[in-house]
Write an enzyme that holds these catalytic residues in place. Structure first.
Site, mmCIF file in Angstrom:
data_model
loop_
_atom_site.group_PDB
_atom_site.id
_atom_site.type_symbol
_atom_site.label_atom_id
_atom_site.label_comp_id
_atom_site.label_asym_id
_atom_site.label_seq_id
_atom_site.Cartn_x
_atom_site.Cartn_y
_atom_site.Cartn_z
ATOM 1 N N GLY A 112 7.228 -6.219 -23.461
ATOM 2 C CA GLY A 112 7.126 -6.293 -21.945
ATOM 3 C C GLY A 112 6.476 -4.792 -21.384
ATOM 4 O O GLY A 112 5.698 -4.832 -20.524
ATOM 5 N N GLU A 135 7.826 -9.643 -30.037
ATOM 6 C CA GLU A 135 8.932 -10.589 -29.668
ATOM 7 C C GLU A 135 9.131 -11.660 -30.849
ATOM 8 O O GLU A 135 10.309 -12.192 -31.107
ATOM 9 C CB GLU A 135 8.614 -11.531 -28.398
ATOM 10 C CG GLU A 135 8.501 -10.490 -27.078
ATOM 11 C CD GLU A 135 7.420 -10.001 -26.640
ATOM 12 O OE1 GLU A 135 6.193 -10.009 -27.668
ATOM 13 O OE2 GLU A 135 7.067 -9.631 -25.579
HETATM 14 N N1 CO8 Z 1 15.277 -2.927 -25.478
HETATM 15 C C1 CO8 Z 1 16.488 -1.995 -25.336
HETATM 16 N N2 CO8 Z 1 16.692 -0.701 -26.098
HETATM 17 C C2 CO8 Z 1 15.741 -0.567 -26.859
HETATM 18 C C3 CO8 Z 1 14.540 -1.131 -26.815
HETATM 19 C C4 CO8 Z 1 14.172 -2.237 -26.259
HETATM 20 N N3 CO8 Z 1 13.194 -2.876 -26.158
HETATM 21 N N4 CO8 Z 1 13.691 -0.140 -27.742
HETATM 22 C C5 CO8 Z 1 14.340 0.840 -28.113
HETATM 23 N N5 CO8 Z 1 15.526 0.468 -27.361
HETATM 24 C C6 CO8 Z 1 16.479 1.722 -27.727
HETATM 25 C C7 CO8 Z 1 17.168 1.667 -29.092
HETATM 26 O O1 CO8 Z 1 17.999 0.783 -29.298
HETATM 27 C C8 CO8 Z 1 17.768 2.911 -29.396
HETATM 28 O O2 CO8 Z 1 18.730 3.143 -28.668
HETATM 29 P P1 CO8 Z 1 20.202 3.547 -29.501
HETATM 30 O O3 CO8 Z 1 19.956 5.016 -29.538
HETATM 31 O O4 CO8 Z 1 21.364 3.537 -28.269
HETATM 32 O O5 CO8 Z 1 20.385 2.988 -30.546
HETATM 33 C C9 CO8 Z 1 16.686 4.090 -28.638
HETATM 34 O O6 CO8 Z 1 15.900 3.115 -27.689
HETATM 35 C C10 CO8 Z 1 15.678 4.521 -29.531
HETATM 36 O O7 CO8 Z 1 15.106 3.632 -30.316
HETATM 37 P P2 CO8 Z 1 14.969 3.645 -31.723
HETATM 38 O O8 CO8 Z 1 16.230 4.265 -32.215
HETATM 39 O O9 CO8 Z 1 14.688 2.320 -32.348
HETATM 40 O O10 CO8 Z 1 13.504 4.522 -31.968
HETATM 41 P P3 CO8 Z 1 12.708 4.789 -33.119
HETATM 42 O O11 CO8 Z 1 11.697 5.564 -32.840
HETATM 43 O O12 CO8 Z 1 13.419 4.483 -34.316
HETATM 44 O O13 CO8 Z 1 11.744 3.267 -33.121
HETATM 45 C C11 CO8 Z 1 10.854 1.373 -31.533
HETATM 46 C C12 CO8 Z 1 10.930 2.770 -31.803
HETATM 47 C C13 CO8 Z 1 9.676 1.119 -32.823
HETATM 48 C C14 CO8 Z 1 9.807 1.244 -30.410
HETATM 49 C C15 CO8 Z 1 11.990 0.481 -31.656
HETATM 50 O O14 CO8 Z 1 12.803 1.061 -30.946
HETATM 51 C C16 CO8 Z 1 11.610 -0.805 -31.560
HETATM 52 O O15 CO8 Z 1 11.232 -1.636 -32.138
HETATM 53 N N6 CO8 Z 1 12.172 -1.322 -30.059
HETATM 54 C C17 CO8 Z 1 11.986 -2.616 -29.772
HETATM 55 C C18 CO8 Z 1 10.617 -3.127 -29.691
HETATM 56 C C19 CO8 Z 1 10.479 -4.699 -29.018
HETATM 57 O O16 CO8 Z 1 10.771 -5.565 -29.860
HETATM 58 N N7 CO8 Z 1 10.053 -4.827 -28.071
HETATM 59 C C20 CO8 Z 1 10.169 -6.138 -27.288
HETATM 60 C C21 CO8 Z 1 11.248 -6.548 -26.634
HETATM 61 S S1 CO8 Z 1 11.195 -8.158 -26.156
HETATM 62 C C22 CO8 Z 1 10.416 -8.220 -24.916
HETATM 63 O O17 CO8 Z 1 9.447 -7.062 -24.441
HETATM 64 C C23 CO8 Z 1 9.955 -9.670 -23.994
HETATM 65 C C24 CO8 Z 1 9.293 -9.402 -22.925
HETATM 66 C C25 CO8 Z 1 9.338 -10.596 -22.025
HETATM 67 C C26 CO8 Z 1 10.799 -10.628 -21.411
HETATM 68 C C27 CO8 Z 1 10.399 -11.639 -20.215
HETATM 69 C C28 CO8 Z 1 11.674 -12.738 -20.011
HETATM 70 C C29 CO8 Z 1 11.361 -13.646 -19.217
#
Ligand code: CO8
Length: 261
Positions: A112, A135
């Site tokens: 997103g 995704e």
């Molecule tokens: N949602 C919720 N929390 C998140 C997200 C997310 N997308 N991304 C990161 N966070 C949180 C982590 O859970 C973590 O929280 P906590 O400390 O409580 O565990 C905190 O942010 C820090 O993240 P990381 O520890 O993972 O940080 P890193 O530096 O190790 O990694 C990354 C960074 C690579 C960005 C990793 O966080 C990651 O892969 N994030 C998810 C990326 C992803 O998959 N995004 C797609 C999400 S789905 C989407 O966007 C669909 C859109 C359309 C929806 C429309 C519906 C109709």
């Protein structure tokens, strides 16, 4: 005052005719939840309606523009709930703003976050930025326009590659394939994005809005319709004070003083 409000997921400021919205959920890497959507759309809509605002700048943090939709908020939802809420439909209101929108992207713009960045008209990015539609790795697909806007902006080959593998691409590749407007050093990202926004905001607002409108229409219309539409909008600008001023100023070798009407 469009900037006024007690926002919990964003920060808002207005200066130099630029309304700046900063995504601010650092603990979640600016993941976009429903509250962020409501706040961004409410503020952007108010800025859009403000004659004193000529550009809207959307930025995140150095580490993340936005790491996607909030996965934790969505994970337990079912079809009926997603459908009846028409989950994330309101982002389309952001995409339909008439004021030029500049995104300054640093760090992660995933899912997103990438889709939100693609709603901007001018996308300025730091060299360390990472774009992706991951995704597929969550068992879903893009849901905020990724399959449509990414494909229209970079073509099928790159869109399929990114959406089916979920891989991240760097700023250099993003610029090469036409996803972003400009790449600058990470430490210059904020200043450059603000300068570009101020430059656009200083122009004739009706001309800038109409320019945005006709370019956006290129994605929706057959070529002949688009060309006629462009010409009619061009003609209509000859009813504005700014057209008279802009063309007179050129002839008189001076800077135009826009009245923005
Ligand atoms: N949602 C919720 N929390 C998140 C997200 C997310 N997308 N991304 C990161 N966070 C949180 C982590 O859970 C973590 O929280 P906590 O400390 O409580 O565990 C905190 O942010 C820090 O993240 P990381 O520890 O993972 O940080 P890193 O530096 O190790 O990694 C990354 C960074 C690579 C960005 C990793 O966080 C990651 O892969 N994030 C998810 C990326 C992803 O998959 N995004 C797609 C999400 S789905 C989407 O966007 C669909 C859109 C359309 C929806 C429309 C519906 C109709």
């Amino acid at each position: 005052d469009a900037a006024a409000g007690d926002w919990s997921t964003i920060e808002v400021s207005v200066a130099d005719r630029v309304g700046t919205i900063r995504l601010n959920r650092p603990k979640a890497l600016n993941a976009l939840n429903e509250e962020t959507m409501d706040e961004v759309v409410a503020v952007a809509t108010a800025l859009d309606a403000d004659d004193e605002v000529g550009a809207i700048l959307l930025v995140g943090s150095a580490k993340a523009f936005a790491a996607g939709a909030d996965i934790k908020e969505m994970s337990s939802k079912g079809l009926a709930e997603m459908y009846s809420a028409d989950w994330f439909r309101r982002w389309e209101d952001f995409a339909r703003l008439r004021t030029p929108v500049i995104a300054g992207v640093s760090g992660y713009a995933l899912g997103g976050g990438c889709e939100l960045a693609m709603m901007a008209d001018v996308l300025i990015t730091g060299e360390g930025a990472k774009f992706g539609q991951p995704e597929i790795n969550l068992g879903v697909i893009p849901g905020m326009g990724g399959s449509q806007r990414l494909t229209r902006s970079v073509g099928k080959a790159k869109a399929m590659d990114m959406i089916l593998t979920g891989r991240h691409i760097g700023a250099a590749e993003a610029e090469r394939i036409g996803l972003v407007s400009r790449v600058v050093a990470d430490e210059e990202l904020e200043d450059t994005a603000a300068t570009v926004a101020a430059e656009i905001a200083a122009k004739s607002k009706p001309a800038a809005q109409m320019a945005k409108e006709v370019v956006a229409a290129a994605f929706e219309t057959p070529l002949q319709h688009g060309l006629v539409h462009e010409r009619r909008v061009f003609h209509s600008l000859f009813a504005t004070a700014d057209q008279k001023e802009g063309m007179s100023a050129f002839s008189e070798k001076r800077s135009p003083q826009w009245q923005r009407r």
